[in-house]
Motif scaffolding. Structure first.
Motif, PDB file in Angstrom:
ATOM      1  N   VAL A 296      -2.838   4.504  -3.511  1.00 14.75           N
ATOM      2  CA  VAL A 296      -2.991   3.214  -2.830  1.00 14.75           C
ATOM      3  C   VAL A 296      -2.226   2.141  -3.607  1.00 14.75           C
ATOM      4  CG1 VAL A 296      -4.640   1.469  -2.045  1.00 14.75           C
ATOM      5  CG2 VAL A 296      -5.193   3.875  -1.793  1.00 14.75           C
ATOM      6  N   MET A 300       0.391   3.429  -0.564  1.00 13.77           N
ATOM      7  CA  MET A 300      -0.070   4.307   0.523  1.00 13.77           C
ATOM      8  C   MET A 300      -1.243   3.626   1.236  1.00 13.77           C
ATOM      9  SD  MET A 300      -1.134   8.283   0.255  1.00 13.77           S
ATOM     10  CE  MET A 300      -1.037   9.374   1.638  1.00 13.77           C
ATOM     11  N   LYS A 301      -1.196   3.610   2.552  1.00 16.21           N
ATOM     12  CA  LYS A 301      -2.293   3.006   3.320  1.00 16.21           C
ATOM     13  C   LYS A 301      -3.525   3.905   3.233  1.00 16.21           C
ATOM     14  CE  LYS A 301      -0.011  -0.244   5.822  1.00 16.21           C
ATOM     15  NZ  LYS A 301      -0.151  -1.574   6.042  1.00 16.21           N
ATOM     16  N   ARG A 302      -4.689   3.270   3.228  1.00 17.98           N
ATOM     17  CA  ARG A 302      -5.930   4.045   3.120  1.00 17.98           C
ATOM     18  C   ARG A 302      -6.100   5.009   4.299  1.00 17.98           C
ATOM     19  NH1 ARG A 302      -9.632   0.821  -0.540  1.00 17.98           N
ATOM     20  NH2 ARG A 302      -8.126  -0.617  -1.396  1.00 17.98           N
ATOM     21  N   LYS A 304      -3.887   6.650   5.757  1.00 14.85           N
ATOM     22  CA  LYS A 304      -3.098   7.863   5.512  1.00 14.85           C
ATOM     23  C   LYS A 304      -3.829   8.790   4.547  1.00 14.85           C
ATOM     24  CE  LYS A 304       1.551   6.755   6.725  1.00 14.85           C
ATOM     25  NZ  LYS A 304       2.945   6.657   6.350  1.00 14.85           N
ATOM     26  N   SER A 391     -12.366   4.028   1.994  1.00 13.66           N
ATOM     27  CA  SER A 391     -12.299   2.667   2.528  1.00 13.66           C
ATOM     28  C   SER A 391     -12.913   1.653   1.552  1.00 13.66           C
ATOM     29  CB  SER A 391     -12.943   2.582   3.913  1.00 13.66           C
ATOM     30  OG  SER A 391     -14.218   3.122   3.865  1.00 13.66           O
TER      31      SER A 391
ATOM     32  N   LEU B  57      -3.081  -5.701  -7.160  1.00 13.05           N
ATOM     33  CA  LEU B  57      -4.122  -4.666  -7.239  1.00 13.05           C
ATOM     34  C   LEU B  57      -5.499  -5.320  -7.329  1.00 13.05           C
ATOM     35  CD1 LEU B  57      -2.460  -2.239  -9.834  1.00 13.05           C
ATOM     36  CD2 LEU B  57      -2.510  -2.008  -7.363  1.00 13.05           C
ATOM     37  N   MET B  77      -6.044  -6.586   2.415  1.00 13.87           N
ATOM     38  CA  MET B  77      -5.821  -5.337   1.676  1.00 13.87           C
ATOM     39  C   MET B  77      -4.577  -4.627   2.186  1.00 13.87           C
ATOM     40  SD  MET B  77      -9.224  -3.231   0.516  1.00 13.87           S
ATOM     41  CE  MET B  77      -9.550  -2.589   2.075  1.00 13.87           C
ATOM     42  N   THR B  81      -1.017  -3.828   0.349  1.00 16.23           N
ATOM     43  CA  THR B  81      -0.481  -2.468   0.213  1.00 16.23           C
ATOM     44  C   THR B  81       0.996  -2.468   0.596  1.00 16.23           C
ATOM     45  OG1 THR B  81      -2.660  -1.639   0.836  1.00 16.23           O
ATOM     46  CG2 THR B  81      -0.859  -0.056   0.877  1.00 16.23           C
ATOM     47  N   ASP B  82       1.313  -3.158   1.686  1.00 11.27           N
ATOM     48  CA  ASP B  82       2.716  -3.244   2.112  1.00 11.27           C
ATOM     49  C   ASP B  82       3.559  -3.975   1.068  1.00 11.27           C
ATOM     50  OD1 ASP B  82       2.600  -1.842   4.449  1.00 11.27           O
ATOM     51  OD2 ASP B  82       2.059  -3.580   5.669  1.00 11.27           O
ATOM     52  N   ARG B  84       3.068  -4.116  -2.130  1.00 12.50           N
ATOM     53  CA  ARG B  84       3.311  -3.221  -3.270  1.00 12.50           C
ATOM     54  C   ARG B  84       4.355  -2.172  -2.917  1.00 12.50           C
ATOM     55  NH1 ARG B  84      -2.464  -3.513  -3.600  1.00 12.50           N
ATOM     56  NH2 ARG B  84      -2.625  -1.472  -2.600  1.00 12.50           N
ATOM     57  N   LEU B  85       4.245  -1.658  -1.691  1.00 15.08           N
ATOM     58  CA  LEU B  85       5.152  -0.582  -1.283  1.00 15.08           C
ATOM     59  C   LEU B  85       6.609  -1.039  -1.284  1.00 15.08           C
ATOM     60  CD1 LEU B  85       5.603   2.258  -0.100  1.00 15.08           C
ATOM     61  CD2 LEU B  85       5.196   1.306   2.157  1.00 15.08           C
ATOM     62  N   PHE B 109       8.102  10.374  -2.901  1.00 17.76           N
ATOM     63  CA  PHE B 109       6.827  10.033  -2.257  1.00 17.76           C
ATOM     64  C   PHE B 109       6.813   8.605  -1.676  1.00 17.76           C
ATOM     65  CE2 PHE B 109       2.406   8.406  -2.776  1.00 17.76           C
ATOM     66  CZ  PHE B 109       1.818   9.171  -1.789  1.00 17.76           C
ATOM     67  N   LEU B 113       6.699   7.104   2.172  1.00 17.40           N
ATOM     68  CA  LEU B 113       5.787   6.088   2.719  1.00 17.40           C
ATOM     69  C   LEU B 113       6.581   4.989   3.419  1.00 17.40           C
ATOM     70  CD1 LEU B 113       3.232   5.644  -0.224  1.00 17.40           C
ATOM     71  CD2 LEU B 113       2.933   6.998   1.836  1.00 17.40           C
TER      72      LEU B 113
END
Lengths: 401, 232
Positions: A296, A300-302, A304, A391, B57, B77, B81-82, B84-85, B109, B113
């Motif tokens: 995460v 990575m989305k949760r 997924k 989650s 985070l 959230m 996440t996006d 960070r990606l 990896f 994603l």
């Protein structure tokens, strides 16, 4: 990745899949045997005797008196035949009689039938062990082996029958035995006499009458629909449409109670499967919280991650489930064509209930389909744990763990 | 140079303990593109907390963090996440590679994603593993790699998404001297040649010696922020 993950701990995965495999094999065989045995019971008693649906005079069922018969009407037969799923309509005249041979006498159940039409449904002629089967014009009778043995009679002997005829007329006559049949149901085999319909009518002075029109249907699964259609068709007539479950409540209750115990066993098995898989899923989740945190953290989305866990659980489940199904198919196919004949005390118990001591197997694909979906559902329920964990995942805590 | 990160009046208070702990206590900082910055200070001074907040985070108790001028403190959230990606590369103290994936797959990896095409993923993974000196170990899983090699794969993974900056939390803490020297040389080269921004938290003097900028924290406060020539 999911496939590789499940083999991280080979032993655990194999134990989980094996426990599922054995539970599935046991569940399918048990269920197939139960339903197969019910099929044999129903086939022996219902299909070979009463039929799945009967049309009677509305007053007949209560007292089963020969005075409450209905007309053997061509128009009623045609109306019945017009209902989709009806294969044939069998006029029957059934009554009771005292039967005597030498110094032996016994009460017997007399079934007057159209031998040619009836045999297409019951196949009783195939149970012939001696003599010949009757036809519509025969002047003799077919006796079941248990009754013949009790009376000490053989083919060619004559039986004396005394009964009550239509509207109080006394019925007494003698009939030669043309054939002897051995029926699988001991209850029937000890008391049934089969006669041509016209001969019974002469015997009971009931010309043009029947006690019932037995409806032969194409598929047992259609019974509800056909019954409903017939009931609506004969609404307003003084006729009753009865299903076999209404006519043979004892058998229906026997099957229902045995089925209930089978379902309880299945539920216990499902519990074992559920907790076995749940244990594995909990371990697979708990030991990888840090890894989940990293995934995460890097983007990575949760959802997924949840899908990854779903795939892993499905892989383990499907390995056990599909191998279990693959193992049971040849077993149930074999026992379907080679039912297990019981012996000893078990056989006596079955016979005491009037049932043939035979364990049959069902090859109804719904057994496998139901198992498949039930286990799939259990697997999805076990996923609630990882879904909640993922989650609610706190990345910082996960990375520290 | 462009401002990549801006931190204004940042506070992080942990309230889970009986007495609330102020891990970050009113920090104001800026990081520009191409920096090679070390954040130092005693244990518990707030280094990791600061990196976690910059990396999205964790959420601050107060204050603003701007990444490329966009305030991320109110991000959901999913949005974090996006962020960070697509924008941040992470190097962790304990490497944290995915054990069931090979070195190349670990690097791929993040690009997977990002839904990058397979060919592009493979080419970039090979290029990065080559850059960190692991071209001959691409099909090896982390369990078969040394600590130093794993950390180099982690650096390659952090770079895979072409992030705006890389956050490395004590990246050399678990490495021997030789591995540390190799890793530092690789990161230094990436910083100089490809202008990649690195922000480290560290206790390691060897890392501090290589940094272009050293920020010292104590009790959640910046006590010094020194710019210097890169020491070679």
């Amino acid at each position: 990745m999911a496939w590789r993950n499940i083999w991280r701990n080979k032993r655990r995965t194999l134990i989980a899949a094996a426990s599922l495999y054995f539970a599935i094999v046991f569940a399918i065989i048990m269920r197939s045997m139960q339903l197969g045995t019910y099929d044999i019971m129903i086939n022996n008693v219902v299909e070979s005797f009463s039929g799945f649906i009967q049309i009677q005079d509305s007053t007949y069922w209560l007292d089963k008196s020969i005075d409450d018969m209905m007309e053997d009407s061509k128009s009623i037969e045609e109306d019945v035949m017009n209902v989709q799923g009806v294969k044939s309509v069998l006029p029957r005249l059934e009554t009771f009689s005292l039967v005597s041979s030498g110094n032996k006498t016994k009460g017997a159940f007399i079934q007057g039938i159209n031998p040619e039409k009836d045999d297409a449904m019951t196949h009783i002629s195939k149970q012939l062990i001696s003599g010949n089967y009757i036809n519509s014009k025969s002047k003799g009778i077919v006796v079941t082996s248990g009754l013949a043995s009790f009376l000490g009679s053989r083919v060619g002997d004559t039986l004396v029958m005394i009964s009550q005829g239509y509207h109080g007329i006394s019925a007494a006559d003698q009939f030669p035995i043309l054939g002897i049949v051995k029926l699988p149901s001991p209850q029937l085999d000890n008391r049934l006499i089969i006669m041509p319909l016209e001969l019974v009518r002469e015997f009971t002075s009931a010309q043009g009458l029947v006690t019932s029109l037995t409806v032969n249907i194409d598929d047992r699964a259609n019974i509800e629909r056909i019954t409903k259609a017939l009931k609506s068709k004969f609404k307003g007539h003084s006729l009753s449409v009865l299903k076999w479950t209404e006519m043979n409540k004892t058998l229906e209750q026997q099957i229902a109670s045995d089925n209930a115990s089978g379902i309880i066993m299945l539920l216990i098995l499902y519990m074992v499967i559920f907790f076995g898989i749940l244990g594995t899923v909990i371990m697979m989740t708990s030991e990888r919280m840090k890894e989940f945190g990293v995934m995460v953290a890097v983007g990575m989305k949760r959802i997924k991650l949840i899908l990854l866990m779903l795939l892993e659980t499905l892989f383990i489940g499907l390995v056990g489930l599909l191998s279990g199904i693959a193992t049971t198919i040849p077993i149930i196919l074999y026992f379907y064509s080679h039912p297990i004949r019981l012996g000893g005390e078990m056989a006596k118990t079955y016979e005491a209930y009037g049932l043939e001591p035979l364990l049959g197997f069902s090859i109804d694909p719904m057994i496998l389909i139901n198992q498949f979906y039930s286990v799939l559902l259990l697997l999805l329920i076990t996923l609630i744990y990882p879904v909640l964990k993922i989650s609610k995942l706190n990345i910082i805590n996960a990375l520290r763990s | 140079m462009d401002k990549v990160i801006e931190i204004k009046e940042l506070y992080k208070v942990y309230t889970e303990t009986a007495i609330p702990v102020k891990a970050i206590n009113g920090i104001n900082l800026e990081f520009k593109s191409g920096e090679f910055t070390a954040i130092v200070g005693p244990s518990g001074c707030g280094k990791t907390t600061l990196l976690n907040l910059i990396g999205g985070l964790d959420k601050p108790s107060e204050g603003i963090i701007l990444i490329d001028g966009v305030d991320i403190t109110d991000f959901s959230m999913s949005k974090l996440t996006d962020l960070r990606l697509w924008n941040i590369g992470f190097v962790f103290q304990a490497y944290n590679l995915i054990p069931v994936l090979t070195a190349k797959e670990n690097v791929e990896f993040i690009m997977q994603l990002q839904k990058k095409p397979k060919k592009e993923r493979e080419e970039r993974a090979l290029e990065l593993l080559n850059a960190v000196g692991l071209a001959d170990r691409i099909d090896v899983r982390p369990g078969k790699l040394s600590g130093g090699q794993q950390q180099r794969v982690a650096v390659a993974r952090a770079l895979a998404s072409k992030p705006k900056f890389i956050l490395a939390d004590e990246p050399t803490a678990n490495l021997d001297s030789k591995s540390t020297a190799t890793l530092l040389q690789i990161m230094q080269e990436l910083n100089e040649k490809e202008n990649i921004t690195f922000i480290f938290s560290t206790h390691d003097k060897r890392v501090v010696d290589k940094a272009k900028r050293v920020i010292t924290l104590d009790d959640g406060v910046v006590v010094s922020d020194e710019l210097g020539e890169l020491k070679v």
